[in-house]
Structures are given as structure tokens and as C-alpha cells.
Design a protein around this motif. Structure first.
Motif, mmCIF file in Angstrom:
data_model
loop_
_atom_site.group_PDB
_atom_site.id
_atom_site.type_symbol
_atom_site.label_atom_id
_atom_site.label_comp_id
_atom_site.label_asym_id
_atom_site.label_seq_id
_atom_site.Cartn_x
_atom_site.Cartn_y
_atom_site.Cartn_z
ATOM 1 N N THR A 1 0.845 -1.208 0.000
ATOM 2 C CA THR A 1 0.000 0.000 0.000
ATOM 3 C C THR A 1 0.877 1.255 0.000
ATOM 4 O O THR A 1 0.601 2.217 -0.725
ATOM 5 C CB THR A 1 -0.925 0.003 1.229
ATOM 6 N N SER B 1 3.900 1.541 -1.159
ATOM 7 C CA SER B 1 4.532 1.691 -2.475
ATOM 8 C C SER B 1 3.540 2.271 -3.476
ATOM 9 O O SER B 1 3.867 3.165 -4.252
ATOM 10 C CB SER B 1 5.014 0.335 -2.993
ATOM 11 N N LEU B 2 2.315 1.737 -3.435
ATOM 12 C CA LEU B 2 1.302 2.189 -4.400
ATOM 13 C C LEU B 2 0.885 3.637 -4.135
ATOM 14 O O LEU B 2 0.521 4.364 -5.050
ATOM 15 C CB LEU B 2 0.085 1.264 -4.354
ATOM 16 N N SER C 1 2.832 5.953 -3.398
ATOM 17 C CA SER C 1 3.806 6.824 -4.055
ATOM 18 C C SER C 1 3.520 6.959 -5.553
ATOM 19 O O SER C 1 4.055 7.842 -6.207
ATOM 20 C CB SER C 1 5.217 6.282 -3.837
ATOM 21 N N LEU C 2 2.696 6.060 -6.097
ATOM 22 C CA LEU C 2 2.381 6.120 -7.534
ATOM 23 C C LEU C 2 1.231 7.062 -7.852
ATOM 24 O O LEU C 2 0.999 7.391 -9.004
ATOM 25 C CB LEU C 2 1.970 4.728 -8.031
ATOM 26 N N ARG C 3 0.476 7.441 -6.832
ATOM 27 C CA ARG C 3 -0.724 8.246 -7.091
ATOM 28 C C ARG C 3 -0.346 9.660 -7.527
ATOM 29 O O ARG C 3 0.697 10.178 -7.104
ATOM 30 C CB ARG C 3 -1.612 8.286 -5.840
ATOM 31 N N PRO C 4 -1.183 10.264 -8.368
ATOM 32 C CA PRO C 4 -0.867 11.622 -8.822
ATOM 33 C C PRO C 4 -0.788 12.573 -7.633
ATOM 34 O O PRO C 4 -1.565 12.442 -6.682
ATOM 35 C CB PRO C 4 -2.059 11.984 -9.711
ATOM 36 N N ARG D 1 -1.595 15.909 -6.244
ATOM 37 C CA ARG D 1 -2.553 16.945 -6.630
ATOM 38 C C ARG D 1 -2.775 17.925 -5.501
ATOM 39 O O ARG D 1 -2.529 17.614 -4.334
ATOM 40 C CB ARG D 1 -3.879 16.289 -7.016
ATOM 41 N N HIS E 1 -6.643 17.135 -2.161
ATOM 42 C CA HIS E 1 -5.795 15.945 -2.205
ATOM 43 C C HIS E 1 -4.433 16.247 -1.596
ATOM 44 O O HIS E 1 -3.404 15.915 -2.162
ATOM 45 C CB HIS E 1 -5.645 15.462 -3.645
ATOM 46 N N PHE F 1 -4.041 6.613 3.534
ATOM 47 C CA PHE F 1 -3.137 5.470 3.615
ATOM 48 C C PHE F 1 -3.380 4.683 4.903
ATOM 49 O O PHE F 1 -3.509 3.455 4.886
ATOM 50 C CB PHE F 1 -1.681 5.947 3.545
ATOM 51 N N TRP G 1 6.304 -4.659 -11.448
ATOM 52 C CA TRP G 1 6.641 -3.585 -10.492
ATOM 53 C C TRP G 1 7.822 -2.758 -10.988
ATOM 54 O O TRP G 1 7.892 -1.561 -10.744
ATOM 55 C CB TRP G 1 6.931 -4.184 -9.110
ATOM 56 N N LEU H 1 7.861 0.914 -9.404
ATOM 57 C CA LEU H 1 7.818 0.715 -7.954
ATOM 58 C C LEU H 1 9.093 0.081 -7.414
ATOM 59 O O LEU H 1 9.412 0.219 -6.245
ATOM 60 C CB LEU H 1 6.628 -0.174 -7.580
ATOM 61 N N LYS I 1 7.745 7.435 -12.566
ATOM 62 C CA LYS I 1 6.610 6.565 -12.264
ATOM 63 C C LYS I 1 5.277 7.314 -12.262
ATOM 64 O O LYS I 1 4.229 6.692 -12.415
ATOM 65 C CB LYS I 1 6.821 5.823 -10.948
ATOM 66 N N LEU J 1 -5.590 -2.601 -2.328
ATOM 67 C CA LEU J 1 -4.451 -1.907 -1.743
ATOM 68 C C LEU J 1 -4.131 -0.603 -2.459
ATOM 69 O O LEU J 1 -3.391 0.230 -1.942
ATOM 70 C CB LEU J 1 -3.214 -2.814 -1.747
ATOM 71 N N GLN J 2 -4.678 -0.420 -3.674
ATOM 72 C CA GLN J 2 -4.379 0.829 -4.359
ATOM 73 C C GLN J 2 -5.575 1.775 -4.397
ATOM 74 O O GLN J 2 -5.493 2.842 -4.976
ATOM 75 C CB GLN J 2 -3.827 0.579 -5.755
ATOM 76 N N LEU K 1 -7.280 4.093 -2.264
ATOM 77 C CA LEU K 1 -7.034 4.711 -0.952
ATOM 78 C C LEU K 1 -8.157 5.624 -0.467
ATOM 79 O O LEU K 1 -8.155 6.023 0.687
ATOM 80 C CB LEU K 1 -5.733 5.514 -0.991
ATOM 81 N N ARG K 2 -9.100 5.982 -1.345
ATOM 82 C CA ARG K 2 -10.175 6.866 -0.895
ATOM 83 C C ARG K 2 -11.396 6.034 -0.516
ATOM 84 O O ARG K 2 -11.551 4.918 -0.991
ATOM 85 C CB ARG K 2 -10.561 7.877 -1.984
ATOM 86 N N ALA L 1 -9.323 11.458 -7.433
ATOM 87 C CA ALA L 1 -7.892 11.528 -7.121
ATOM 88 C C ALA L 1 -7.032 11.360 -8.377
ATOM 89 O O ALA L 1 -5.861 11.710 -8.383
ATOM 90 C CB ALA L 1 -7.533 10.452 -6.096
ATOM 91 N N PHE L 2 -7.637 10.820 -9.434
ATOM 92 C CA PHE L 2 -6.874 10.553 -10.656
ATOM 93 C C PHE L 2 -7.233 11.473 -11.807
ATOM 94 O O PHE L 2 -6.471 11.613 -12.751
ATOM 95 C CB PHE L 2 -7.087 9.095 -11.102
ATOM 96 N N ARG M 1 -7.275 8.488 -15.985
ATOM 97 C CA ARG M 1 -6.030 9.245 -15.827
ATOM 98 C C ARG M 1 -5.311 9.437 -17.167
ATOM 99 O O ARG M 1 -4.524 10.351 -17.339
ATOM 100 C CB ARG M 1 -5.135 8.478 -14.856
#
Lengths: 254, 214
Positions: free
Chosen positions: A176, A178-179, A181-184, A186, A190, A199, B53, B58, B77, B89-90, B92-93, B102-103, B147
Motif C-alpha cells: 500500500t 509503495s502504491l 507513491s504512484l498516485r498523482p 494533486r 488531495h 493510507f 513492479w 515501484l 513513475k 491496496l491501491q 485509498l479513498r 484523485a486521478f 487518468r
């Protein structure tokens, strides 16, 4: 993150600690923690840390196994020390013409010394004991409590599943993070703070899901503990018990 | 900047320097031009997810170079959309709407992406934790579609999807702009074949084939 602590990860080498029975090690760990909690002075904390060095050497734990604490933990410790400074207390020192009380910091450092020593003892057990042996050891050690009609079987079943879930949860939290860190990145609503809360919420959701699965597994499995034929205690157990007895004796005397 | 993905002599050892170190990938050489649709196939434990990954930025390889354009993938990335196996797990909202926001700022694009993955307007208010695993996977993919990343890396995207959702996924990937690179990691070539026109196979962490999909 948490995976860097290397909690409950077996190091496959040959040593006196590895040869000792899991029951012996868990009992000795419990005794040491109890003694240290009873008298957590600087002397006893130092004694336990010295014992830890001996245990790591005796367990032939390679340097690569050393835990890498998550940065969050270090930040939390720094924050706690800051509050310790604010709390003040004897002794006082003068810094830039202002008296600063170090009593709070000293108490905080001693607390860290005790807490981290307990964690390190648990790490040594994890490094030298196969994961599957721990619940069986707990079942054997807790067996006398059946006389008090305590639900030992349920407790051990939950412990078995919890021990299995812990590495998975650590993995999920690392993924979680790691992922995240991939999010935009903003602006507006946000902000990084909101994302940090998200998180934590996601990690909690993952942990809750694991807990639900664990509960369902316990419910489905029922209070059944698979009987395990324990091996016989040997010389290694004698050495570990002797060492622990000397350590606890020193803690009590000092 | 170019979105060409290039792996040169890439190897990865998990937990390097610890007693639990194990090698996942060895000597991977792979070049994926912008707009290519590539399938990475292999059995369980062959190193597919590790490769995903690395391609998703990642993980940094412990040996060799993984670049997008001339820059390390891990440093770009933000330009890559990665869909992992455990989609929860990805996400988050707390709700579908917030996750999509968020995207992507464009409400129309968000709804279009959701519709492509089989969701209706009323679904945007649903809570993530109330969705099934397959639905969560589709939301994660819808977010990546909205996105409009130039590179999409999908790790086992078909897992947990029913036949209709699989068809929707294939259709959504086919409808992506021709310049979008799509790398799909899968153990099931039969199901995922429509997602790619090139196949590379991993076995024990090594690339063993590279060619056109049958």
C-alpha cells in the motif's frame, strides 16, 4: 516500513539457540520481559541489552538480519523526546542561558530502552524459531490455565492464525505504501495530509479484513488445537534456561 | 519525452544483503516501443509481478538498467498507470467518486471510464469496502483509464473478473489511444491474448521467448 523490522522471520543457521525448544525460548522470553517490566532501571535495561548481544552472537545471526526501523517510528520517537523536553524535570542544564529540565527526556529514553529491548528479544525468538513451532509452544505453556476453565484452545487457534497473518499484513502495508507513491500528486483536497490519512485508513481496512478472515477461520475451525508431539528438552535448553536464570537473577539483585 | 520502455540486463534480488535474499529476475533485456501492447506470461513464481513492479516504477532493479526514454522508470513513475493484483491496496479513498477524483479532474472522463468498466452513475457513491474484489479491480482500472497515462502496466487484470467484466476490460484496452503502451502480466495467455500483440515469456526469472502472439 514494518517489513524492515524482520519480525518472525526465521534465519536458517545452526546454533545453540536454534537447537533449543520453542517452549524453552518462549518461557524464557516471558520471564525476562516480566522481570524487566518489574524493575526497569538503567542498570537492568543495560543488562538486558548486554544479554541481547550475547544472544545474537550465540544465535549466529548475520549482520544482514538487523532490523531497519520504519522512519515513522523514528519520527514518533523524536516527537516523544520533544514532549519529554517540554515536560522538564530534574536534572536541569542551561542551554543558551535558559534552564532546560532533562527529567522527561531521561524517562522517555528509559522507556525506549525497555520497549526496544522487549522488541529485540522477540526478534531473537523469531530469528531462531520456526513460525509453526510458536503456537504449539504457547499451547503447551498455557495448558495449566485450563484448570481455571480459560478458553486456551480458542486462544491458541487465534494465535496460530495471527502468527500466519502477520507477515501477510506487513506485506500488504508495504505494498500500500509503495502504491501510494504512484498516485498523482494533486493540490486542493488531495493534500499529502489527506493522502496520509487515506493510507492509514486503507492499511486499517486491510488489517480489519484480515481480522475478519481470522475470526471466520477460528469460527469454522472451532476450538480445536492439533495435538503436537513435542521433542525432548536437551542440552541447548539447559544452556538457555541457565543463561535466562542468571539474567533474571541479576535483574532482581541489581 | 519518449515513453519507450527499455530493460537492459535487468536483475532483481529481493532482500539483498539479508539472510532472506532471493533472486526474482536475471538478465532481462526487453524493449517496448510507445503504443505496443505486450503480454508477459509465465507460471506462478516466474517473476512476472516483480517485472510488472519494475515496469511500473515501484522497484529499482538491483542489476542492469530500466529506463523510460533516457530516465530511470522509477523516476518517471508518475507517468505510469499500474494495476496490481490486490486492487484494494491501491484504492485509498473511501468512495468510488473520491477515488476517481484523485486521478482525474474531468467529471465526464471519470464517468466515461466508469461506464467502460460496467458501472453506472449511481455507483459513484458506493463505498470501496462494499465492492466485491472483482468490482474493486474494475474501479482501479477505471481510475487508470480516466487518468490517461501514456503507459499502463496491468498485473493479472483478469483475475477475479467474470466473463462480462473481462470482455469490458478487453474492449476498454482496445479503445485506448494508439499511443498508449500496455503491458499485461498474466499466467493465463488464453484469457489475456486479446490484450496484446506481442508475447514474452518468463521462466524462473529469465526471459525465454520474445515474439508475435499466435
Amino acid at each position: 516500513m514494518i517489513a524492515g523490522l524482520h519480525l518472525l522471520r526465521y534465519v536458517d543457521v545452526e546454533s545453540v539457540l536454534h537447537r533449543a525448544d520453542a517452549r524453552t525460548k518462549v518461557a524464557c522470553l516471558t520471564g525476562t520481559i516480566f522481570a524487566l517490566s518489574f524493575d526497569p532501571s538503567w542498570t537492568t535495561v543495560g543488562l538486558v541489552w548486554a544479554a541481547l548481544v550475547v544472544l545474537v552472537l550465540a544465535g549466529r545471526i548475520p549482520r544482514g538480519a538487523r532490523p531497519r526501523p520504519p522512519r515513522l517510528l523514528l519520527y514518533a520517537m523524536a516527537l516523544a523526546l520533544f514532549f519529554g523536553v517540554l515536560a522538564g524535570g530534574e536534572p536541569n542544564v542551561e542551554i543558551l542561558g535558559r534552564p532546560i529540565g532533562l527529567g522527561g527526556v531521561r524517562a522517555q529514553l528509559r522507556f525506549f530502552g525497555v520497549g526496544l529491548a522487549m522488541l529485540a528479544l522477540a526478534l531473537v525468538i523469531g530469528w531462531t524459531t520456526r513460525l509453526g513451532d510458536l503456537p504449539a509452544a504457547a499451547a503447551w505453556l498455557l495448558a495449566p490455565l485450563r484448570w481455571l476453565r480459560l478458553p486456551i484452545d480458542d486462544l491458541v487457534a487465534a494465535l496460530t492464525l495471527a502468527v500466519r497473518c502477520l507477515p501477510l499484513m506487513a506485506d500488504e502495508i508495504a505494498t500500500t505504501a509503495s502504491l501510494w507513491s504512484l498516485r498523482p500528486k494533486r493540490g486542493r483536497d488531495h493534500s499529502r495530509m489527506v493522502e496520509a490519512v487515506d493510507f492509514v485508513a486503507t492499511a486499517t481496512s486491510g488489517a480489519t479484513r484480515r481480522a475478519v478472515e481470522l475470526g471466520e477461520a477460528v469460527a469454522n475451525r472451532g476450538p480445536v488445537v492439533v495435538p503436537v508431539r513435542h521433542g525432548r528438552f536437551g542440552v541447548a535448553d539447559l544452556i538457555v534456561v541457565g543463561f535466562t536464570a542468571a539474567l533474571i537473577g541479576a535483574i532482581v539483585v541489581l | 519525452m519518449s515513453h519507450e520502455l527499455r530493460l537492459v540486463g535487468v536483475g532483481l534480488e529481493h532482500g539483498r544483503g539479508t539472510p532472506w535474499a532471493h533472486r526474482a529476475l536475471t538478465g532481462i533485456d526487453l524493449a517496448i516501443a510507445p503504443g505496443e501492447r505486450v503480454l508477459v506470461v509465465g507460471t506462478n513464481g516466474s517473476g512476472k509481478s516483480t517485472l510488472a513492479w519494475i515496469l511500473g516504477g515501484l522497484l529499482r532493479p538491483t542489476e542492469g538498467m530500466a529506463t523510460m526514454g533516457s530516465v530511470a522508470i522509477a523516476d518517471r513513475k508518475a507517468e505510469i498507470g499500474l494495476l496490481v493484483q490486490h486492487a484494494r491496496l491501491q484504492l485509498l479513498r473511501p468512495t468510488v467518486n473520491e477515488e476517481m477524483k484523485a486521478f482525474c479532474d474531468d467529471g465526464g472522463a471519470r464517468l466515461e471510464a466508469l461506464a467502460r468498466m460496467g458501472f453506472s452513475v449511481s455507483d459513484v457513491w458506493r463505498r470501496i469496502d462494499d465492492l466485491s474484489i472483482g468490482q474493486q479491480r474494475r474501479i482501479a482500472l477505471a481510475a487508470q483509464l480516466a487518468r490517461r497515462s501514456p503507459v499502463l502496466v496491468l498485473d493479472e487484470p483478469m483475475a477475479g473478473l467474470d466473463r462480462r467484466a473481462r470482455a469490458a476490460l478487453v474492449e476498454a484496452v482496445a479503445a485506448l489511444p494508439a499511443s498508449t503502451t500496455v503491458v499485461t502480466v498474466t499466467h493465463d495467455l488464453a484469457d489475456s491474448a486479446p490484450l496484446g500483440d506481442q508475447v514474452v515469456e518468463l521462466r524462473d526469472g529469465t526471459l525465454i521467448t520474445d515474439g508475435a502472439a499466435s
